[in-house]
Scaffold this motif. Sequence first.
Motif, PDB file in Angstrom:
ATOM      1  N   ASN A 249      19.429  -2.673  97.546  1.00 24.92           N
ATOM      2  CA  ASN A 249      18.281  -3.162  96.781  1.00 24.92           C
ATOM      3  C   ASN A 249      18.625  -3.173  95.296  1.00 24.92           C
ATOM      4  OD1 ASN A 249      15.809  -3.945  95.887  1.00 24.92           O
ATOM      5  ND2 ASN A 249      14.729  -2.078  96.472  1.00 24.92           N
ATOM      6  N   GLN A 263      11.523 -16.646  90.945  1.00 25.47           N
ATOM      7  CA  GLN A 263      12.933 -16.986  90.760  1.00 25.47           C
ATOM      8  C   GLN A 263      13.761 -15.769  90.364  1.00 25.47           C
ATOM      9  OE1 GLN A 263      10.302 -18.679  89.474  1.00 25.47           O
ATOM     10  NE2 GLN A 263      10.846 -20.816  89.008  1.00 25.47           N
ATOM     11  N   HIS A 266      14.100 -13.410  93.354  1.00 29.69           N
ATOM     12  CA  HIS A 266      15.103 -13.931  94.294  1.00 29.69           C
ATOM     13  C   HIS A 266      16.516 -13.763  93.742  1.00 29.69           C
ATOM     14  CE1 HIS A 266      11.828 -16.732  96.144  1.00 29.69           C
ATOM     15  NE2 HIS A 266      11.776 -15.499  96.605  1.00 29.69           N
ATOM     16  N   LEU A 267      16.658 -13.849  92.423  1.00 29.79           N
ATOM     17  CA  LEU A 267      17.968 -13.653  91.805  1.00 29.79           C
ATOM     18  C   LEU A 267      18.513 -12.269  92.128  1.00 29.79           C
ATOM     19  CD1 LEU A 267      20.290 -14.345  89.822  1.00 29.79           C
ATOM     20  CD2 LEU A 267      18.799 -13.520  87.978  1.00 29.79           C
ATOM     21  N   GLU A 269      17.542 -10.337  94.574  1.00 28.90           N
ATOM     22  CA  GLU A 269      17.753 -10.232  96.022  1.00 28.90           C
ATOM     23  C   GLU A 269      19.100 -10.836  96.409  1.00 28.90           C
ATOM     24  OE1 GLU A 269      14.293 -12.171  97.476  1.00 28.90           O
ATOM     25  OE2 GLU A 269      13.082 -10.331  97.526  1.00 28.90           O
ATOM     26  N   ARG A 270      19.463 -11.967  95.767  1.00 24.65           N
ATOM     27  CA  ARG A 270      20.766 -12.584  96.040  1.00 24.65           C
ATOM     28  C   ARG A 270      21.907 -11.691  95.556  1.00 24.65           C
ATOM     29  NH1 ARG A 270      18.087 -17.189  94.161  1.00 24.65           N
ATOM     30  NH2 ARG A 270      19.222 -17.106  92.164  1.00 24.65           N
ATOM     31  N   LEU A 271      21.707 -11.040  94.414  1.00 26.89           N
ATOM     32  CA  LEU A 271      22.738 -10.131  93.897  1.00 26.89           C
ATOM     33  C   LEU A 271      22.961  -8.978  94.870  1.00 26.89           C
ATOM     34  CD1 LEU A 271      21.778  -9.963  90.096  1.00 26.89           C
ATOM     35  CD2 LEU A 271      23.773 -11.092  91.109  1.00 26.89           C
ATOM     36  N   PHE A 273      22.412  -9.078  98.096  1.00 34.83           N
ATOM     37  CA  PHE A 273      23.069  -9.640  99.279  1.00 34.83           C
ATOM     38  C   PHE A 273      24.578  -9.812  99.028  1.00 34.83           C
ATOM     39  CE2 PHE A 273      24.630 -13.360 101.581  1.00 34.83           C
ATOM     40  CZ  PHE A 273      24.384 -12.972 102.886  1.00 34.83           C
ATOM     41  N   MET A 274      24.926 -10.316  97.838  1.00 29.08           N
ATOM     42  CA  MET A 274      26.338 -10.516  97.525  1.00 29.08           C
ATOM     43  C   MET A 274      27.095  -9.198  97.435  1.00 29.08           C
ATOM     44  SD  MET A 274      25.847 -13.511  94.637  1.00 29.08           S
ATOM     45  CE  MET A 274      27.534 -13.416  94.098  1.00 29.08           C
ATOM     46  N   THR A 275      26.403  -8.165  96.913  1.00 22.53           N
ATOM     47  CA  THR A 275      27.033  -6.846  96.824  1.00 22.53           C
ATOM     48  C   THR A 275      27.322  -6.291  98.214  1.00 22.53           C
ATOM     49  OG1 THR A 275      25.886  -6.392  94.740  1.00 22.53           O
ATOM     50  CG2 THR A 275      26.752  -4.505  95.938  1.00 22.53           C
TER      51      THR A 275
END
Length: 279
Positions: A249, A263, A266-267, A269-271, A273-275
Amino acid sequence: MKFSGTDSYVATDDLTVAVNAAIALERPLLVKGEPGTGKTELARQIADALALEMIEWHVKSTTRAAQGLYEYDAVSRLRDSQLGDERVHDIANYIKRGKLWDAFTAQDKIVLLIDEIDKADIEFPNDLLQELDRMEFHVYETGETIRARTRPIVIITSNNEKELPDAFLRRCFFHYIRFPDTDTMRAIVDVHFPGIKPELVTTALTQFYELRETPGLKKKPSTSEMLDWLKLLLAEDLAPEDLKRDGKNALPKLHGALLKNEQDVHLFERLAFMTRAQR
């Protein structure tokens, strides 16, 4: 008449210099900066520090410059004339005073705040040039001229949403409120939350500035949002270790106080996910 900040407002050296220069020059002080950096509050604190009354004119997209002077209610006068009202014989009964009229006719020196001038039409600042320069205006319906008894301290704020005309800028003393650095922000926090644990402030400030510096962030959180976030952290009785984030998280605790659109949520959340994907 010197301004040096107040017990509840941390004014940096360059800001106090700007305020006092505008007072000495008897020019409007045009204050720009990010939303939430204390531009509007500055005017209130100047009034408080100098023990002056304050008049606030909050500008909207529909505001016209003439409304700051006065408005003539011709419709009411016509209606009253049809009803035989004796008031129609004195046109002054249908003149509604604006904020500039009130400021100009004040018995003593006051602080006049013209807030968020860039919200109005581009012609709005130009329409006030002469009135703010000469400190007077003419009332055509009554034939009288309203002159300032004592020149008020005029504070004008702008969020930089529109470019202001050069002719208007020439008549102002300008100051840009930079976003507070860590030390200044810590001083601001101490004013609002005396006795707060230093470890919590250090952890919160670290996360706050990391969040602001995240590439791709649409709306950076402001000083006021930082203070709201800290207030929530204290209300929830969270400790510094409760604020730690992991790869699952990337969002800070109670992030709704800091991130104000989907936005940016979500940014992060994407970070996160990438981690997780890189592990």
